[in-house]
Write a protein that holds these residues in place. Structure first.
Motif, PDB file in Angstrom:
ATOM      1  N   TYR A 109      27.554  33.439 -25.432  1.00 35.52           N
ATOM      2  CA  TYR A 109      27.470  32.208 -26.215  1.00 35.52           C
ATOM      3  C   TYR A 109      26.043  31.974 -26.690  1.00 35.52           C
ATOM      4  O   TYR A 109      25.080  32.377 -26.029  1.00 35.52           O
ATOM      5  CB  TYR A 109      27.926  31.005 -25.389  1.00 35.52           C
ATOM      6  CG  TYR A 109      29.408  30.750 -25.513  1.00 35.52           C
ATOM      7  CD1 TYR A 109      29.906  29.728 -26.320  1.00 35.52           C
ATOM      8  CD2 TYR A 109      30.319  31.568 -24.855  1.00 35.52           C
ATOM      9  CE1 TYR A 109      31.263  29.513 -26.461  1.00 35.52           C
ATOM     10  CE2 TYR A 109      31.691  31.363 -24.993  1.00 35.52           C
ATOM     11  CZ  TYR A 109      32.149  30.330 -25.800  1.00 35.52           C
ATOM     12  OH  TYR A 109      33.506  30.135 -25.950  1.00 35.52           O
ATOM     13  N   TYR A 110      25.928  31.320 -27.848  1.00 36.18           N
ATOM     14  CA  TYR A 110      24.655  30.770 -28.274  1.00 36.18           C
ATOM     15  C   TYR A 110      24.502  29.385 -27.659  1.00 36.18           C
ATOM     16  O   TYR A 110      25.477  28.623 -27.549  1.00 36.18           O
ATOM     17  CB  TYR A 110      24.599  30.615 -29.800  1.00 36.18           C
ATOM     18  CG  TYR A 110      24.501  31.902 -30.575  1.00 36.18           C
ATOM     19  CD1 TYR A 110      23.380  32.715 -30.476  1.00 36.18           C
ATOM     20  CD2 TYR A 110      25.524  32.290 -31.442  1.00 36.18           C
ATOM     21  CE1 TYR A 110      23.277  33.889 -31.209  1.00 36.18           C
ATOM     22  CE2 TYR A 110      25.430  33.463 -32.183  1.00 36.18           C
ATOM     23  CZ  TYR A 110      24.311  34.263 -32.051  1.00 36.18           C
ATOM     24  OH  TYR A 110      24.215  35.423 -32.776  1.00 36.18           O
ATOM     25  N   ILE A 111      23.281  29.047 -27.288  1.00 41.32           N
ATOM     26  CA  ILE A 111      22.946  27.689 -26.852  1.00 41.32           C
ATOM     27  C   ILE A 111      21.781  27.240 -27.717  1.00 41.32           C
ATOM     28  O   ILE A 111      20.709  27.855 -27.712  1.00 41.32           O
ATOM     29  CB  ILE A 111      22.564  27.635 -25.364  1.00 41.32           C
ATOM     30  CG1 ILE A 111      23.700  28.185 -24.496  1.00 41.32           C
ATOM     31  CG2 ILE A 111      22.229  26.203 -24.947  1.00 41.32           C
ATOM     32  CD1 ILE A 111      23.361  28.248 -23.005  1.00 41.32           C
ATOM     33  N   LYS A 112      21.997  26.162 -28.475  1.00 38.33           N
ATOM     34  CA  LYS A 112      20.995  25.680 -29.418  1.00 38.33           C
ATOM     35  C   LYS A 112      20.650  24.231 -29.103  1.00 38.33           C
ATOM     36  O   LYS A 112      21.525  23.430 -28.783  1.00 38.33           O
ATOM     37  CB  LYS A 112      21.529  25.784 -30.849  1.00 38.33           C
ATOM     38  CG  LYS A 112      20.556  25.339 -31.934  1.00 38.33           C
ATOM     39  CD  LYS A 112      21.193  25.514 -33.304  1.00 38.33           C
ATOM     40  CE  LYS A 112      20.255  25.098 -34.422  1.00 38.33           C
ATOM     41  NZ  LYS A 112      20.881  25.285 -35.758  1.00 38.33           N
ATOM     42  N   GLY A 113      19.380  23.883 -29.182  1.00 39.76           N
ATOM     43  CA  GLY A 113      18.931  22.516 -28.957  1.00 39.76           C
ATOM     44  C   GLY A 113      18.181  21.974 -30.158  1.00 39.76           C
ATOM     45  O   GLY A 113      17.425  22.707 -30.804  1.00 39.76           O
ATOM     46  N   ARG A 114      18.409  20.689 -30.475  1.00 43.56           N
ATOM     47  CA  ARG A 114      17.674  20.021 -31.533  1.00 43.56           C
ATOM     48  C   ARG A 114      17.210  18.657 -31.030  1.00 43.56           C
ATOM     49  O   ARG A 114      17.947  17.945 -30.359  1.00 43.56           O
ATOM     50  CB  ARG A 114      18.546  19.832 -32.776  1.00 43.56           C
ATOM     51  CG  ARG A 114      18.770  21.092 -33.598  1.00 43.56           C
ATOM     52  CD  ARG A 114      17.487  21.662 -34.179  1.00 43.56           C
ATOM     53  NE  ARG A 114      16.718  20.686 -34.933  1.00 43.56           N
ATOM     54  CZ  ARG A 114      16.862  20.438 -36.214  1.00 43.56           C
ATOM     55  NH1 ARG A 114      17.784  21.077 -36.919  1.00 43.56           N
ATOM     56  NH2 ARG A 114      16.103  19.543 -36.822  1.00 43.56           N
ATOM     57  N   TYR A 115      15.978  18.293 -31.399  1.00 41.18           N
ATOM     58  CA  TYR A 115      15.365  17.048 -30.922  1.00 41.18           C
ATOM     59  C   TYR A 115      14.458  16.532 -32.024  1.00 41.18           C
ATOM     60  O   TYR A 115      13.578  17.252 -32.501  1.00 41.18           O
ATOM     61  CB  TYR A 115      14.584  17.350 -29.643  1.00 41.18           C
ATOM     62  CG  TYR A 115      13.902  16.182 -28.967  1.00 41.18           C
ATOM     63  CD1 TYR A 115      14.286  14.863 -29.183  1.00 41.18           C
ATOM     64  CD2 TYR A 115      12.863  16.421 -28.075  1.00 41.18           C
ATOM     65  CE1 TYR A 115      13.650  13.808 -28.533  1.00 41.18           C
ATOM     66  CE2 TYR A 115      12.223  15.375 -27.407  1.00 41.18           C
ATOM     67  CZ  TYR A 115      12.622  14.070 -27.650  1.00 41.18           C
ATOM     68  OH  TYR A 115      12.002  13.027 -27.007  1.00 41.18           O
ATOM     69  N   LEU A 122      17.049   4.523 -23.954  1.00 45.25           N
ATOM     70  CA  LEU A 122      16.419   4.545 -25.270  1.00 45.25           C
ATOM     71  C   LEU A 122      17.369   5.176 -26.283  1.00 45.25           C
ATOM     72  O   LEU A 122      17.562   6.389 -26.308  1.00 45.25           O
ATOM     73  CB  LEU A 122      15.100   5.321 -25.215  1.00 45.25           C
ATOM     74  CG  LEU A 122      14.052   4.790 -24.225  1.00 45.25           C
ATOM     75  CD1 LEU A 122      12.827   5.690 -24.233  1.00 45.25           C
ATOM     76  CD2 LEU A 122      13.650   3.359 -24.587  1.00 45.25           C
ATOM     77  N   ARG A 123      17.964   4.360 -27.110  1.00 45.70           N
ATOM     78  CA  ARG A 123      18.979   4.846 -28.049  1.00 45.70           C
ATOM     79  C   ARG A 123      18.394   5.625 -29.222  1.00 45.70           C
ATOM     80  O   ARG A 123      19.130   6.235 -29.991  1.00 45.70           O
ATOM     81  CB  ARG A 123      19.819   3.672 -28.561  1.00 45.70           C
ATOM     82  CG  ARG A 123      20.597   2.978 -27.453  1.00 45.70           C
ATOM     83  CD  ARG A 123      21.541   1.930 -28.006  1.00 45.70           C
ATOM     84  NE  ARG A 123      22.314   1.312 -26.935  1.00 45.70           N
ATOM     85  CZ  ARG A 123      23.440   1.812 -26.448  1.00 45.70           C
ATOM     86  NH1 ARG A 123      23.914   2.938 -26.943  1.00 45.70           N
ATOM     87  NH2 ARG A 123      24.093   1.216 -25.475  1.00 45.70           N
ATOM     88  N   ASP A 124      17.072   5.599 -29.373  1.00 43.28           N
ATOM     89  CA  ASP A 124      16.461   6.343 -30.477  1.00 43.28           C
ATOM     90  C   ASP A 124      15.912   7.685 -30.015  1.00 43.28           C
ATOM     91  O   ASP A 124      15.224   8.361 -30.771  1.00 43.28           O
ATOM     92  CB  ASP A 124      15.349   5.514 -31.122  1.00 43.28           C
ATOM     93  CG  ASP A 124      14.197   5.237 -30.158  1.00 43.28           C
ATOM     94  OD1 ASP A 124      14.427   5.320 -28.933  1.00 43.28           O
ATOM     95  OD2 ASP A 124      13.092   4.924 -30.631  1.00 43.28           O
ATOM     96  N   ALA A 150       5.858   7.940 -34.041  1.00 46.06           N
ATOM     97  CA  ALA A 150       5.857   7.803 -32.579  1.00 46.06           C
ATOM     98  C   ALA A 150       5.803   9.136 -31.847  1.00 46.06           C
ATOM     99  O   ALA A 150       5.626   9.165 -30.631  1.00 46.06           O
ATOM    100  CB  ALA A 150       7.098   7.019 -32.132  1.00 46.06           C
ATOM    101  N   HIS A 151       5.955  10.248 -32.562  1.00 47.48           N
ATOM    102  CA  HIS A 151       6.034  11.557 -31.900  1.00 47.48           C
ATOM    103  C   HIS A 151       5.271  12.604 -32.709  1.00 47.48           C
ATOM    104  O   HIS A 151       5.065  12.442 -33.910  1.00 47.48           O
ATOM    105  CB  HIS A 151       7.495  12.009 -31.758  1.00 47.48           C
ATOM    106  CG  HIS A 151       8.380  11.035 -31.058  1.00 47.48           C
ATOM    107  ND1 HIS A 151       8.437  10.910 -29.688  1.00 47.48           N
ATOM    108  CD2 HIS A 151       9.261  10.125 -31.552  1.00 47.48           C
ATOM    109  CE1 HIS A 151       9.310   9.980 -29.363  1.00 47.48           C
ATOM    110  NE2 HIS A 151       9.828   9.480 -30.467  1.00 47.48           N
ATOM    111  N   THR A 152       4.904  13.683 -32.030  1.00 47.39           N
ATOM    112  CA  THR A 152       4.336  14.838 -32.715  1.00 47.39           C
ATOM    113  C   THR A 152       5.266  16.028 -32.507  1.00 47.39           C
ATOM    114  O   THR A 152       5.974  16.100 -31.491  1.00 47.39           O
ATOM    115  CB  THR A 152       2.946  15.197 -32.167  1.00 47.39           C
ATOM    116  OG1 THR A 152       3.084  15.680 -30.807  1.00 47.39           O
ATOM    117  CG2 THR A 152       2.018  13.991 -32.191  1.00 47.39           C
TER     118      THR A 152
END
Length: 322
Positions: A172-178, A83-85, A184-186
């Protein structure tokens, strides 16, 4: 035989003792003096190796990018199957020694900054959440504190559900973005999914660094180390006598270049509370990369002369405390 005044430290360090025999002793200035004179990147941190998993559940690492600015670190993009999106961006960048309240302030600043962007005023935004991640491999290690939030943002006329995570681990900092289109999402779903992803990523990733942060006590050669001397933390004996005795500020050993001396050096370093999680001897900068993992390499160099060029933080007199 190893005799320790600190049973907890002894239990933790016995498993790594054999791997330290190659580390030869050298004299070091005090940590405070060195940190005051040396910059953060190129001084306190000189090299780092980050091993991260190529797959996490159905997420697969598809892209990796090292930023030109040394302090910006690197990012890895994980794609959900075919799923490329659907993708999660993970950022690794140097932090130094940072208290939890500093990490929380950074996470809150990220959320507040998103809320303040044009078009985002009044959009739904969850409050910053705090959770704990028990780190694998060391039951005695302090859990990592994870800060996260879900929210809605607008970009180019489209509304997106989004989530972020942030924590500090091993210097180190570890950061996630989504993010994904709100149709289609909440935010709640993405937030929960990103948190689960981050927990697994943090537990499976390995971060190694070296530099001025690695400052074990010097080894002093003496004819007969005394395991009962004031301040002795541990001793390693052989042939019926102590071969090395570890103190908070030194190791006394019959042979300063022996494996017993090197092992006592590392054990005294940890038992005295001076060891910094994530900082290791230079010999650890060539870790084996297991199948299914990939390695990021960072080498931080001091700027030439007084000019820092595009990386001003490299020349700043930071102490490693972010």
């Amino acid at each position: 035989m190893i005799q320790g005044r600190n049973r907890k430290a002894r239990g933790i360090l016995m498993g790594v003792a054999c791997g330290l025999a190659a580390l030869l002793a050298s004299s070091h200035a005090s940590a405070a003096d060195t940190q005051a004179e040396r910059p953060f990147l190129g001084g306190f941190l000189q090299e780092s190796r980050i091993l991260y998993p190529l797959t996490i559940g159905q997420w697969v690492a598809r892209d990796e990018h090292l930023y030109e600015q040394a302090e910006a670190g690197a990012s890895v993009r994980y794609q959900h199957g075919d799923l490329r999106d659907r993708w999660i961006d993970v950022y690794f960048y140097p932090a130094g020694i940072v208290p939890d309240e500093r990490v929380r302030a950074m996470a809150q600043g990220t959320v507040d900054g998103i809320r303040a962007l044009p078009g985002n005023d009044g959009l739904p935004a969850g409050e910053l959440e705090t959770s704990q991640i028990a780190l694998s491999g060391d039951k005695d290690r302090r859990p990592a504190t994870l800060y996260s939030a879900g929210f809605v943002l607008a970009r180019d006329g489209t509304r997106y559900a989004s989530a972020m995570t942030l924590l500090a681990k091993d210097l180190y900092y570890i950061k996630g973005r989504y993010s994904g289109e709100e149709a289609a999402h909440t935010p709640e779903d993405l937030h929960a999914e990103l948190k689960d992803f981050t927990v697994q990523l943090v537990r499976e990733s390995r971060l190694y660094s070296t530099g001025d942060c690695w400052m074990p006590p010097p080894i002093v050669q003496v004819a007969a180390p005394d395991p009962k001397a004031a301040g002795a933390l541990l001793d390693i004996s052989g042939d019926g006598a102590a071969q090395a005795v570890g103190f908070a500020d030194r190791v006394e050993a019959v042979d300063a270049r022996s494996s017993q001396a090197v092992i006592a050096q590392f054990m005294a370093y940890s038992a005295s509370g001076r060891w910094i999680a994530g900082c290791n001897p230079p010999e650890d900068m060539t870790p084996d990369v297991p199948e299914g993992m990939r390695e990021l390499r960072f080498e931080y160099r001091l700027p030439e002369g007084d000019a820092d060029g595009p990386t001003p933080r490299l020349g700043s007199p930071r102490s490693g405390v972010g």
